[in-house]
Design a protein around this motif. Structure first.
Motif, PDB file in Angstrom:
ATOM      1  N   ASN A  63     -41.630  -2.329   4.552  1.00 10.64           N
ATOM      2  CA  ASN A  63     -40.717  -3.530   4.461  1.00 10.64           C
ATOM      3  C   ASN A  63     -41.258  -4.596   3.472  1.00 10.64           C
ATOM      4  OD1 ASN A  63     -38.480  -3.356   6.021  1.00 10.64           O
ATOM      5  ND2 ASN A  63     -39.983  -3.203   8.018  1.00 10.64           N
ATOM      6  N   SER A  64     -42.695  -4.147   3.764  1.00  6.16           N
ATOM      7  CA  SER A  64     -43.212  -5.521   2.197  1.00  6.16           C
ATOM      8  C   SER A  64     -43.004  -5.539   0.947  1.00  6.16           C
ATOM      9  CB  SER A  64     -44.549  -4.864   2.232  1.00  6.16           C
ATOM     10  OG  SER A  64     -45.171  -5.977   1.153  1.00  6.16           O
ATOM     11  N   LEU A  91     -45.264  -8.324   7.007  1.00  5.85           N
ATOM     12  CA  LEU A  91     -44.278  -6.953   7.107  1.00  5.85           C
ATOM     13  C   LEU A  91     -45.185  -5.712   6.988  1.00  5.85           C
ATOM     14  CD1 LEU A  91     -42.096  -8.265   4.899  1.00  5.85           C
ATOM     15  CD2 LEU A  91     -41.753  -8.538   7.135  1.00  5.85           C
ATOM     16  N   THR A  98     -44.869 -11.262   1.890  1.00  5.66           N
ATOM     17  CA  THR A  98     -45.364  -9.726   2.603  1.00  5.66           C
ATOM     18  C   THR A  98     -46.316 -10.107   3.893  1.00  5.66           C
ATOM     19  OG1 THR A  98     -46.443  -9.248   1.030  1.00  5.66           O
ATOM     20  CG2 THR A  98     -43.937  -8.857   1.350  1.00  5.66           C
ATOM     21  N   SER A 137     -39.171  -7.146  11.132  1.00  6.60           N
ATOM     22  CA  SER A 137     -39.923  -8.589  11.129  1.00  6.60           C
ATOM     23  C   SER A 137     -38.709  -8.203   9.547  1.00  6.60           C
ATOM     24  CB  SER A 137     -40.732  -7.681  10.729  1.00  6.60           C
ATOM     25  OG  SER A 137     -41.654  -7.538  12.564  1.00  6.60           O
ATOM     26  N   GLY A 138     -38.317  -7.126   8.858  1.00  2.00           N
ATOM     27  CA  GLY A 138     -38.069  -6.877   7.249  1.00  2.00           C
ATOM     28  C   GLY A 138     -36.434  -7.375   7.700  1.00  2.00           C
TER      29      GLY A 138
END
Lengths: 230, 400
Positions: free
Chosen positions: A180-181, A176, A173, A148-149
């Motif tokens: 990752n966010s 995430l 975000t 996802s990131g």
């Protein structure tokens, strides 16, 4: 000496939708709003408050009922659909919560498609940006082959590839995890800083909002939310 | 460039339906082109094939039957005519050459035709070309010798030095074997004329074959005629057909064959109609395939629109995709065409000895692919309209 027009300046913006009982409900009523060149702003708003509609109006995906939306001096609200598409394609980078990557295309193709409708598809620029977001070894990967990131990084590269004057990010975000966010947000901000693009982020996530110095409540802008509040 | 990329990716994403649809178009296109070319080529070939003769003289009856029997070696003979009639026309000042033939026997289904050696040595079956031998020599008219057409030799497995017993009648019946033994002394080189599927023997041999009526031992089945001028044909036509009532003078051969094609024209039209319908159904297949995939394309369309692609660009991509499926199908259609026409040509050759030209240029090879691509493009209009109307905001979920 003439100054360059602001990336975003809007006034008297209104948008309503038909509700199931047949009446009209106003979702957006923003008397005025502007974003200066290189300015970064986060708008705080709850789910369902009309944030996405607001961004879609700015991007010309939706047409307003009234008002003007000046994007780099061109009034998105006054343009026909075709001209709105062109303006969006050339001046606005849009980052979505669900990334909205094209699943049948490689990372490189996704980024190049971000440029192709507004300007010349510049492969070197796409490669440079994918390198910048740390995906130079994933050029031929399909979105589903990425985390996802990584997908959000491709989406960031796609939004910035055409060197837009204005970048819109809708809950960037939201899909995430925390690490990752944070990384995605840093990336968006850094790349916007590097390119001098104005950045407008809408989110309800305190962590996202905390990363910005300039944060405003969407309810402050959208007067119909104020009126609806108890 | 972008359009090509989008269409290519879409075709790949819907590979199975693309392949199936393209194959159905290939079949439809191949069928359409085959029907057209076979119709065109057989009509052209059969109205031009006269094996070097202008007219045929035979017993009173149908001109078409006479031509089919004596030129194409099909159909039953309308009857025999006395040798005197042959002698008369042979000596007629308007006649350049007259070759008698006699029919009535076969070799395992292949027609045995009695004639004179001049057929091979003096007649040009097509301008500038005499019948040539692939091996051996032409028969001696006084001997029980045979020259076999190339197609018949291949099918019967005959070569120089072989011998056979003729069978009575035009239809093979193992019980009706003649006692005479004929020796193959020559095999004709392919001429792509009906002569290729005939076993040729001296006319006297056929006339006097055991079991044939001795009273008709000098009769001939027909006389193949070369005229000195076209006007001679009309003169003889009046003489035999209008003033006389014993014989039929079939002239000109091409016009008589053209009549045949006119008579069976309805069959061509039915075949063409079937081919058009198949093409239409295939184009409808493109429509259905793309239309059914529109649900799964909505999100991609919305994303592309959000990136700046206009409604017309997206709709154009759908129409282009439909047309491209048509183009891929029609490219494959040439393969189907080659396969279908080769089979049909082989059947026609087996039946008539005539080899139709299957790979000659025909206008259908231009208008059928263009028409099919246009038809497929048109069938893309409905899905394109659906794409045109796709709501971007609604399909860019979720909304916050």
């Amino acid at each position: 000496m003439s100054s360059a027009p602001a990336p975003l300046q809007l006034s008297g913006l209104k948008k309503s939708f038909t509700v199931p009982d047949g009446g009209r409900r106003t979702i957006i009523d923003v008397p005025g709003f502007a974003l200066g060149s290189g300015e970064h702003l986060a708008l705080r708003g709850e789910s369902g408050s009309g944030k996405t509609t607001f961004l879609n109006l700015i991007a010309g995906i939706l047409a307003p009922d009234a008002g003007s939306i000046l994007v780099g001096g061109s009034d998105m609200a006054a343009l026909g659909e075709h001209r709105r598409d062109l303006l969006r394609a050339s001046a606005i980078g849009y980052i979505f919560q669900t990334f909205n990557l094209l699943q049948g295309y490689s990372c490189l193709e996704n980024v190049m498609l971000g440029m192709t409708f507004g300007a010349r598809a510049d492969r070197a620029r796409a490669l440079e940006l994918l390198d910048r977001v740390g995906l130079s070894d994933r050029l031929r990967h399909r979105p589903r082959q990425l985390s996802s990131g990584q997908q959000q990084r491709v989406a960031v590269a796609r939004a910035l590839a055409k060197r837009p004057k204005l970048v819109l990010a809708d809950e960037p975000t939201g899909n995430l995890d925390r690490r990752n966010s944070r990384e995605a947000l840093e990336l968006i901000r850094e790349t916007c800083l590097e390119s001098g693009a104005a950045l407008l982020v809408v989110s309800h996530d305190p962590e996202v909002l905390g990363a910005f110095q300039n944060v405003r409540d969407f309810a402050e802008l959208n007067v119909c939310l104020k009126e609806a509040a108890p | 460039m972008t359009l090509l990329l989008i269409v290519r990716r879409s075709l790949r994403q819907h590979a199975l339906s693309t392949i199936i649809t393209a194959l159905s178009i290939a079949l439809a296109g191949g069928l359409l082109m085959s029907v057209w070319v076979v119709k065109e080529q057989s009509q052209r070939t059969f109205t031009q094939v006269n094996t070097g003769f202008d007219a045929v003289l035979g017993a009173r009856g149908s001109k078409l039957q006479l031509v089919l029997n004596s030129i194409f070696h099909l159909e039953a003979s309308p009857g025999n005519m006395p040798a005197s009639d042959y002698e008369y026309i042979r000596r007629h000042p308007a006649v350049k050459m007259a070759i008698p033939i006699a029919v009535g026997d076969n070799l395992r289904g292949y027609r045995i035709v009695g004639t004179i050696p001049e057929l091979f040595t003096r007649v040009e079956y097509t301008p500038g070309r005499h019948f040539a031998l692939a091996s051996g020599r032409f028969f001696d008219p006084a001997e029980k010798e045979a020259v076999v057409g190339s197609f018949a030799a291949r099918k019967l497995g005959l070569s120089v030095g072989d011998s056979f017993h003729p069978f009575h009648g035009l239809i093979y019946d193992a019980a009706n074997q003649h006692p005479e033994t004929y020796h193959v002394v020559g095999v004709l080189a392919p001429s792509n004329t009906p002569a290729d599927k005939v076993v040729w023997i001296p006319i006297h041999g056929l006339q006097t074959m055991t079991g044939h009526d001795p009273r008709a031992a000098t009769d001939v089945s027909a006389v193949l005629v070369q005229l000195r001028s076209p006007s001679a044909g009309f003169m003889l036509d009046i003489m035999y057909n209008k003033q006389g009532n014993r014989l039929t003078f079939a002239y000109p051969i091409g016009a008589i064959m053209a009549e045949l094609f006119q008579k069976i024209g309805w069959f061509d039209r039915v075949l063409s109609l079937v081919a058009y319908l198949v093409a239409l159904v295939s184009a409808a297949g493109v429509l259905v395939a793309i239309y059914n995939s529109m649900e799964s394309r909505r999100r991609d369309i919305a994303i592309l629109r959000a990136l700046g692609a206009g409604r017309f660009f997206i709709s154009g991509a759908i129409v282009f995709e439909a047309a491209l499926i048509g183009a891929i199908g029609m490219a494959l259609a040439f393969g189907a065409y080659v396969a279908i026409v080769s089979v049909v040509a082989a059947i026609i050759q087996a039946q008539t000895g005539v080899l139709i030209e299957t790979f000659a240029y025909s206008a259908v090879m231009l208008w059928a692919p263009l028409g099919m691509v246009a038809l497929c493009g048109l069938s893309g209009l409905l899905p394109a309209w659906k794409a045109y109307r796709t709501d971007v905001a609604e399909n860019l979920a979720p909304i916050s």
